[in-house]
Design a protein around this motif. Structure first.
Motif, short mmCIF file in Angstrom:
data_model
loop_
_atom_site.label_atom_id
_atom_site.label_comp_id
_atom_site.label_asym_id
_atom_site.label_seq_id
_atom_site.Cartn_x
_atom_site.Cartn_y
_atom_site.Cartn_z
N LYS A 235 93.31 67.84 -13.42
CA LYS A 235 93.42 66.55 -13.84
C LYS A 235 94.53 66.80 -14.87
N VAL A 236 94.34 67.56 -15.73
CA VAL A 236 95.41 67.56 -16.83
C VAL A 236 96.97 67.98 -16.36
N ASP A 237 96.90 69.12 -15.21
CA ASP A 237 97.99 69.31 -14.54
C ASP A 237 98.72 67.98 -14.02
N ALA A 238 97.83 67.30 -13.30
CA ALA A 238 98.38 65.98 -12.65
C ALA A 238 98.76 65.11 -13.79
N GLY A 239 98.22 65.03 -14.96
CA GLY A 239 98.64 64.04 -16.00
C GLY A 239 100.07 64.64 -16.55
N LEU A 240 100.44 65.83 -16.67
CA LEU A 240 101.37 66.60 -17.15
C LEU A 240 102.64 66.33 -16.30
N ARG A 241 102.28 66.24 -14.94
CA ARG A 241 103.39 66.32 -13.92
C ARG A 241 103.65 64.47 -13.88
N THR A 242 102.79 63.77 -13.96
CA THR A 242 103.08 62.34 -13.92
C THR A 242 104.05 62.16 -15.22
N ALA A 243 103.46 62.72 -16.44
CA ALA A 243 104.28 62.39 -17.87
C ALA A 243 105.85 62.87 -17.68
N GLY A 244 106.00 63.90 -16.96
CA GLY A 244 107.46 64.33 -16.37
C GLY A 244 108.00 63.36 -15.83
N PHE A 245 107.53 62.84 -14.84
CA PHE A 245 108.17 61.76 -13.84
C PHE A 245 108.60 60.81 -14.86
N ILE A 246 107.48 60.20 -15.77
CA ILE A 246 107.82 58.93 -16.63
C ILE A 246 108.99 59.36 -17.87
N ALA A 247 108.80 60.69 -18.19
CA ALA A 247 109.62 60.98 -19.27
C ALA A 247 111.31 60.95 -18.65
N LEU A 248 111.31 61.58 -17.58
CA LEU A 248 112.66 61.57 -16.78
C LEU A 248 113.50 60.27 -16.67
N ALA A 249 112.50 59.24 -15.98
CA ALA A 249 112.80 57.95 -15.82
C ALA A 249 113.07 57.33 -17.00
N THR A 250 112.17 57.49 -18.01
CA THR A 250 112.53 56.87 -19.45
C THR A 250 114.08 57.33 -20.11
N PHE A 251 114.10 58.48 -20.13
CA PHE A 251 115.26 59.09 -20.88
C PHE A 251 116.52 58.72 -20.19
N LEU A 252 116.38 58.57 -18.91
CA LEU A 252 117.56 58.16 -18.15
C LEU A 252 117.88 56.66 -18.32
N ARG A 253 117.00 55.99 -18.80
CA ARG A 253 117.15 54.55 -18.64
C ARG A 253 118.46 54.16 -19.85
N PRO A 254 118.57 54.56 -20.98
CA PRO A 254 119.70 54.51 -21.93
C PRO A 254 121.16 54.99 -21.11
N VAL A 255 120.94 56.04 -20.72
CA VAL A 255 122.16 56.47 -19.82
C VAL A 255 122.49 55.66 -18.89
N GLY A 256 121.73 54.88 -17.94
CA GLY A 256 122.24 53.77 -17.24
C GLY A 256 122.70 52.69 -17.71
N GLY A 257 122.37 52.38 -19.01
CA GLY A 257 122.84 51.27 -19.97
C GLY A 257 124.16 51.60 -20.43
N TRP A 258 124.22 52.86 -20.86
CA TRP A 258 125.57 53.50 -21.43
C TRP A 258 126.45 53.40 -20.36
#
Length: 501
Positions: A235-258
């Motif tokens: 369960k913690v591993d699944a949460g970590l992997r999901t958090a990685g998906f979220i973090a990547l999409a999130t940090f690329l958002r300002p890149v898209g705007g830029w």
């Protein structure tokens, strides 16, 4: 000083809102150990917060213009205290559904910042600003990663109650540091809706955000349980992997705007949906955990950049109705996170696999790609049309035989003839009779040989008045070198020459 703090403060507000929004989906592996939830109802319980979080984005975006972001954020966080506490004492699936519905307020606050923050920056920075604000999506990653860790130590009920403390802190922060003097836009909501709902671009952007942000939300609520159930991950591993998906999409958002601030935004969307289509097809083949990870992370890249690009485009096309347009587009994005988990669960229930669902997702992304390509070329045609209609010079276009096919408004202003009056007529309708026939013979000889003629010429307006104009005639050729049309541009000369040339 207060104005300079708004980007940071409102971004942190969004972080908290999204942290609260995904409490149930992040803690579901723990919650279902204490509360009996049928397997077929899991997707509904985890997707419920998305409903109100989507629908409320329209009024919250509107009221952010009416009363300011400070008030809307404070009221939203005060209201969130009640469902958070209710979920912490939940004992049935019904309690989770009721509490989860009102958790949607946390997701709805997204439209507040995208409406408020552009007021503080010039248009050429709106993509980056909204992209930075959109990084508040990281709140879902924070909860997805940290909530299971905390719950494993103190229990999921106590983990939920910790959010009450965060909400109280941010109510105080907004009271103290929110901008009391934010510019207000008080156009009635019905008038704003009338100003946008007939514009097809609003619905195209809604579809695009339905895919990009919808997939971000959908994978956030879908991945924790899916990874545990289908790949037998911890369960913690699944949460970590999901958090990685979220973090990547999130940090690329300002890149898209830029990127959208500096390059052609619609072209960036083409690339986004092309990559998204391929990634969804990969997932449709039910790959191993390695290839599944590649497919998910590719979708995270597409979703993050796409989200940033879209919220560069919305205020660009809907500057005067930004509040309501942001609300509608972001609502559709939220709903995009509601339906895919339910669709995938239903298809899995019928077929025992997720392949058809992911293939459908790829086809919707492909349809979006086709629409973006169409919009891209429509914008080019619109630009050409705007230049044609707004130029101060008169323009007429003829076919190879010399019959007029179109004229611009300046032609009517200078000659007095409307387009309907000269359509399919020859330009000789404008002749004054001052030039001899050999003048015109030489003119067309030059056009045939050189592809261009220019000079002063006497012509006659509709009212009979003669005037002198400076005329340019160009031949437009096809790939074989044949003349397919002629374009004449002219302007009136104030000083009449003694002779034509």
């Amino acid at each position: 000083m207060i104005k300079k703090m708004q980007l940071s403060l409102q971004t942190l507000n969004l972080v908290l809102g999204f942290m609260v929004w995904v409490i149930i989906s992040s803690l579901m592996p723990f919650i279902k150990e204490d509360i009996s939830i049928p397997q077929g109802s899991l997707a509904i319980v985890t997707a419920i917060p998305v409903v109100l979080g989507s629908i409320l984005r329209i009024p919250l975006g509107y009221y952010a213009n009416i009363v300011g972001a400070r008030v809307v954020f404070m009221i939203s966080f005060i209201l969130l205290l009640f469902p958070v506490y209710y979920i912490s004492i939940a004992s049935s699936m019904t309690d989770l559904i009721i509490g989860g519905l009102f958790l949607g307020i946390g997701g709805a606050v997204f439209s507040v910042g995208v409406t408020s923050l552009p007021k503080y920056y010039p248009r050429e920075k709106h993509g980056l600003v909204n992209g930075v604000y959109g990084m508040g999506n990281i709140g879902t990653a924070i909860t997805t990663f940290s909530a299971p860790v905390v719950a494993s130590q103190i229990g999921w009920q106590s983990a939920v109650r910790l959010y009450l403390v965060l909400l109280l802190v941010f109510i105080v922060l907004n009271f103290l540091f929110g901008d009391r003097k934010e510019a207000r836009v008080k156009t009635p909501i019905i008038e704003q809706i009338k100003g946008v709902y007939k514009n097809e671009k609003l619905w195209y952007f809604s579809l695009f955000y339905f895919i990009t942000f919808g997939s971000f939300v959908a994978f956030t609520v879908y991945l924790p349980n899916f990874l545990v159930a289908n790949f037998q991950l911890d369960k913690v591993d699944a949460g970590l992997r999901t958090a990685g998906f979220i973090a990547l999409a999130t940090f690329l958002r300002p890149v898209g705007g830029w990127l959208a601030d500096r390059f052609q935004a619609l072209f960036l969307l083409m690339c986004t949906f092309a990559v998204y289509t391929l990634a969804a097809i990969l997932l449709a083949f039910s790959p191993s955990i390695g290839l599944y990870t590649v497919g998910c992370l590719t979708i995270a890249v597409s979703a993050g950049i796409g989200n940033g690009v879209i919220f560069k485009l919305v205020p660009f096309y809907f500057n005067k109705q930004a509040g309501i347009a942001n609300g509608i587009v972001s609502m559709m994005g939220g709903l995009g996170g509601f339906f895919p988990p339910l669709m995938l669960a239903a298809i899995h229930g019928l077929t025992g696999q997720y392949s058809i669902g992911f293939m459908l997702l790829s086809q919707v992304a492909l349809a979006s790609l086709i629409i973006v390509v169409w919009m891209y070329y429509q914008d080019k045609l619109t630009l050409i049309s705007d230049v044609f209609n707004s130029t101060a010079q008169g323009i007429l276009v003829t076919d190879p035989k010399g019959y007029i096919k179109t004229v611009n408004p300046a032609f009517t202003r200078l000659t007095g003839y409307t387009e309907n009056e000269v359509l399919d007529q020859r330009p000789s309708v404008l002749k004054s009779g001052r030039q001899p026939e050999n003048f015109y013979e030489q003119m067309w000889k030059d056009i045939k040989q050189k592809g261009l003629w220019q000079g002063a010429i006497w012509n006659r307006r509709k009212n009979g008045e003669e005037y002198v104009q400076w005329l340019n005639i160009s031949a437009v050729k096809d790939a074989t070198g044949e003349d397919i049309r002629y374009v004449g541009t002219f302007s009136e000369l104030t000083e009449h020459p003694n002779r034509s040339s």
